[in-house]
Design a protein around this motif. Structure first.
Motif, PDB file in Angstrom:
ATOM      1  N   GLN B  13     -40.745  24.119  -9.502  1.00 33.71           N
ATOM      2  CA  GLN B  13     -40.326  24.932 -10.673  1.00 33.71           C
ATOM      3  C   GLN B  13     -40.772  24.258 -12.181  1.00 33.71           C
ATOM      4  OE1 GLN B  13     -36.704  26.836 -10.630  1.00 33.71           O
ATOM      5  NE2 GLN B  13     -36.888  27.380  -8.692  1.00 33.71           N
ATOM      6  N   THR B  14     -40.297  22.942 -12.094  1.00 30.73           N
ATOM      7  CA  THR B  14     -40.378  22.275 -13.258  1.00 30.73           C
ATOM      8  C   THR B  14     -41.894  21.806 -13.700  1.00 30.73           C
ATOM      9  OG1 THR B  14     -38.240  21.096 -13.039  1.00 30.73           O
ATOM     10  CG2 THR B  14     -39.604  20.190 -14.470  1.00 30.73           C
ATOM     11  N   LEU B  15     -42.538  21.456 -12.677  1.00 32.22           N
ATOM     12  CA  LEU B  15     -43.936  21.212 -12.785  1.00 32.22           C
ATOM     13  C   LEU B  15     -44.658  22.653 -13.145  1.00 32.22           C
ATOM     14  CD1 LEU B  15     -45.652  18.430 -12.159  1.00 32.22           C
ATOM     15  CD2 LEU B  15     -43.065  18.484 -11.453  1.00 32.22           C
ATOM     16  N   ALA B  16     -44.435  23.717 -12.435  1.00 34.59           N
ATOM     17  CA  ALA B  16     -45.265  24.829 -12.420  1.00 34.59           C
ATOM     18  C   ALA B  16     -45.023  25.398 -14.078  1.00 34.59           C
ATOM     19  CB  ALA B  16     -44.976  25.902 -11.533  1.00 34.59           C
ATOM     20  N   ALA B  17     -43.810  25.235 -14.438  1.00 35.22           N
ATOM     21  CA  ALA B  17     -43.586  25.778 -15.716  1.00 35.22           C
ATOM     22  C   ALA B  17     -43.929  25.019 -16.854  1.00 35.22           C
ATOM     23  CB  ALA B  17     -42.145  25.828 -16.158  1.00 35.22           C
ATOM     24  N   LYS B  18     -44.108  23.953 -16.668  1.00 35.48           N
ATOM     25  CA  LYS B  18     -44.732  22.856 -17.737  1.00 35.48           C
ATOM     26  C   LYS B  18     -46.235  23.196 -17.761  1.00 35.48           C
ATOM     27  CE  LYS B  18     -45.027  19.382 -20.581  1.00 35.48           C
ATOM     28  NZ  LYS B  18     -44.347  19.215 -21.890  1.00 35.48           N
ATOM     29  N   VAL B  38     -37.792  38.075  -4.166  1.00 38.64           N
ATOM     30  CA  VAL B  38     -36.424  38.561  -4.401  1.00 38.64           C
ATOM     31  C   VAL B  38     -35.311  37.520  -4.375  1.00 38.64           C
ATOM     32  CG1 VAL B  38     -37.551  40.860  -4.013  1.00 38.64           C
ATOM     33  CG2 VAL B  38     -36.382  39.444  -1.966  1.00 38.64           C
ATOM     34  N   SER B  39     -35.695  36.463  -4.023  1.00 35.48           N
ATOM     35  CA  SER B  39     -34.379  35.263  -3.845  1.00 35.48           C
ATOM     36  C   SER B  39     -33.601  35.137  -5.113  1.00 35.48           C
ATOM     37  CB  SER B  39     -34.910  34.183  -3.161  1.00 35.48           C
ATOM     38  OG  SER B  39     -34.733  33.039  -4.018  1.00 35.48           O
ATOM     39  N   THR B  40     -32.406  35.574  -5.125  1.00 34.73           N
ATOM     40  CA  THR B  40     -31.475  35.199  -6.164  1.00 34.73           C
ATOM     41  C   THR B  40     -30.892  34.164  -5.977  1.00 34.73           C
ATOM     42  OG1 THR B  40     -30.124  37.070  -5.214  1.00 34.73           O
ATOM     43  CG2 THR B  40     -31.596  37.807  -6.902  1.00 34.73           C
ATOM     44  N   GLY B  41     -30.049  33.598  -6.964  1.00 37.09           N
ATOM     45  CA  GLY B  41     -29.137  32.425  -7.019  1.00 37.09           C
ATOM     46  C   GLY B  41     -27.841  32.817  -6.256  1.00 37.09           C
ATOM     47  N   LYS B  42     -27.114  31.768  -5.650  1.00 34.59           N
ATOM     48  CA  LYS B  42     -25.844  31.857  -5.194  1.00 34.59           C
ATOM     49  C   LYS B  42     -25.123  31.329  -6.107  1.00 34.59           C
ATOM     50  CE  LYS B  42     -27.693  30.451  -0.522  1.00 34.59           C
ATOM     51  NZ  LYS B  42     -28.245  29.270   0.055  1.00 34.59           N
ATOM     52  N   ASP B  43     -23.687  31.769  -5.804  1.00 34.66           N
ATOM     53  CA  ASP B  43     -22.648  31.361  -6.626  1.00 34.66           C
ATOM     54  C   ASP B  43     -22.762  31.718  -8.296  1.00 34.66           C
ATOM     55  OD1 ASP B  43     -21.420  30.466  -4.269  1.00 34.66           O
ATOM     56  OD2 ASP B  43     -22.361  28.653  -4.404  1.00 34.66           O
ATOM     57  N   GLY B  47     -31.540  32.179  -9.752  1.00 34.89           N
ATOM     58  CA  GLY B  47     -32.555  31.926  -8.491  1.00 34.89           C
ATOM     59  C   GLY B  47     -33.886  32.132  -8.792  1.00 34.89           C
ATOM     60  N   PHE B  48     -34.770  31.960  -7.832  1.00 35.58           N
ATOM     61  CA  PHE B  48     -35.982  32.013  -7.975  1.00 35.58           C
ATOM     62  C   PHE B  48     -36.454  33.132  -8.524  1.00 35.58           C
ATOM     63  CE2 PHE B  48     -40.454  32.378  -7.130  1.00 35.58           C
ATOM     64  CZ  PHE B  48     -40.901  31.167  -7.345  1.00 35.58           C
ATOM     65  N   LYS B  49     -35.939  34.430  -8.377  1.00 33.69           N
ATOM     66  CA  LYS B  49     -36.741  35.537  -8.715  1.00 33.69           C
ATOM     67  C   LYS B  49     -36.353  35.553 -10.339  1.00 33.69           C
ATOM     68  CE  LYS B  49     -35.105  40.637  -8.974  1.00 33.69           C
ATOM     69  NZ  LYS B  49     -34.203  41.432  -8.423  1.00 33.69           N
ATOM     70  N   GLU B  50     -35.460  35.155 -11.045  1.00 31.14           N
ATOM     71  CA  GLU B  50     -34.879  34.854 -12.298  1.00 31.14           C
ATOM     72  C   GLU B  50     -35.741  34.075 -12.993  1.00 31.14           C
ATOM     73  OE1 GLU B  50     -32.572  34.726 -10.019  1.00 31.14           O
ATOM     74  OE2 GLU B  50     -31.597  36.851 -10.108  1.00 31.14           O
ATOM     75  N   TRP B  51     -36.124  32.746 -12.135  1.00 34.57           N
ATOM     76  CA  TRP B  51     -36.958  31.901 -12.625  1.00 34.57           C
ATOM     77  C   TRP B  51     -38.395  32.357 -12.869  1.00 34.57           C
ATOM     78  CZ3 TRP B  51     -41.439  29.606 -11.104  1.00 34.57           C
ATOM     79  CH2 TRP B  51     -42.196  28.402 -11.910  1.00 34.57           C
TER      80      TRP B  51
END
Lengths: 228, 228
Positions: B13-18, B38-43, B47-51
């Motif tokens: 994610q860090t590399l792709a965003a940059k 559609v994978s959302t974060g836990k707790d 998650g990835f969806k939001e990212w």
């Protein structure tokens, strides 16, 4: 302080000479005193005999004698034979004492750069193996991540501002070793305590990158600084 | 440039965003696109969806699609499954291309700190294993000796003056990767070419000391500088 250096190679000589110049009483230990005392260099190089003559305050002794009278015993042998050399020095002679271990478990038998000895790396280390072999001694792993010229003279590069790690189970022993390191010129802020002796796994694993960088730079006169 | 990032974890994610923010066309590859999208974060964590929603220029794709259109493929998977992930991407899709490998062969199955995977360390490395598995690709090992926040923003500590190693058999591929690293802010003098891909043995072996220092400092925002 009475200090015993186990190992008469380049690293042992460097440490012994420096410690002696600082006023410590230094015995340098070898397997066979009679043989070592007369060993001259090959190919016109200066040998141990010449080194000893030039460093007459350092006394040559057996491993056992070097350890017997010492307060700190420095392991400066090749990592592959360190436990054996310390066994020859004698567990009794090492009991209650600090073993300052600066050796590395390198295997030169497959050419250069050397590999780490599998049984002494990743999930074990030479420092831990020595601690396990001599449970009544206090092993402090330090100085093993650099060339011996820098060990005793950190100011040689970067104003002395580069890192030297310490790992060991005994807090007092580490404090005592730190104070010896300061005599060499190490500053408190560059002495990085990694915690218990399992830290040796990490510092011995520095060797592969150290060797590769050294090969590229064609010098051992470098070290790493932690940048935050 | 078309860049495929293999792996959707924190590093990917860090590399792709940059890379996307720098104007590159970025596909981020995953095993199962429908599931990942559609994978959302836990707790309560994002998650990835939001990212993905926050980084809408990055497109989610299969491993194979991410590799197929890319000029440079970045391996940002866990080291233990990297070869498998790249096999799923497809040797054909990787042929003739640069594989920028920044993964580490860590084994977390015995707790922390993780060990190095024995078959991928000391006399082998993940970088070499990938090169052997994809002989028609050009593997460049780099960035694997630091926290991903520093990979893409070296200036975060020490004015960016700390070391990043490169290892790889193809000189042109290394030059191309260097130029990408410069887009991240890396200065030429801090890019240290270790030679061929066997240099990955040395840089992957940095992990044990990196992890231990990181544990002591309680941060990943540090790196090493070579002091001469």
């Amino acid at each position: 302080m009475n200090i015993g250096v186990i190992g008469t190679g380049n690293v042992g000589q460097t440490l012994a000479a420096k410690l002696s110049s600082l006023g410590h009483a230094v015995l340098i230990g070898t397997r066979n005193v009679a043989e070592k005392a007369v060993s001259t260099g090959k190919d016109g190089k200066s040998g141990f005999k010449e080194w000893l003559a030039a460093n007459s305050n350092v006394k040559l002794a057996t491993f056992a004698d070097a350890a017997a009278s010492a307060e700190i015993v420095i392991n400066a042998t090749h990592g592959g034979i360190s436990v054996n050399a310390l066994q020859l020095a004698g567990a009794k002679n090492l009991e209650g004492k600090i073993i300052l271990d600066l050796a590395n478990p390198l295997d030169f038998s497959h050419g250069t750069p050397p590999r780490l000895i599998p049984e002494l790396s990743n999930i074990n280390s030479l420092g831990e193996e020595i601690q396990k072999s001599f449970p009544l001694s206090k092993v402090v792993k330090t100085l093993n991540t650099m060339w011996c010229g820098l060990m005793i003279n950190p100011d040689l590069v970067g104003g002395g501002d580069h890192v030297n790690y310490l790992s060991g189970n005994d807090v007092e022993a580490k404090a005592k070793v730190k104070s010896l390191l300061k005599e060499f010129g190490w500053k408190d802020e560059n002495l990085f305590d990694l915690g218990d002796i399992t830290g040796a796994r990490a510092t011995e694993a520095v060797l592969p990158i150290w060797l590769r960088v050294s090969g590229a730079l064609k010098t051992g006169a470098f070290n790493f600084r932690i940048i935050r």
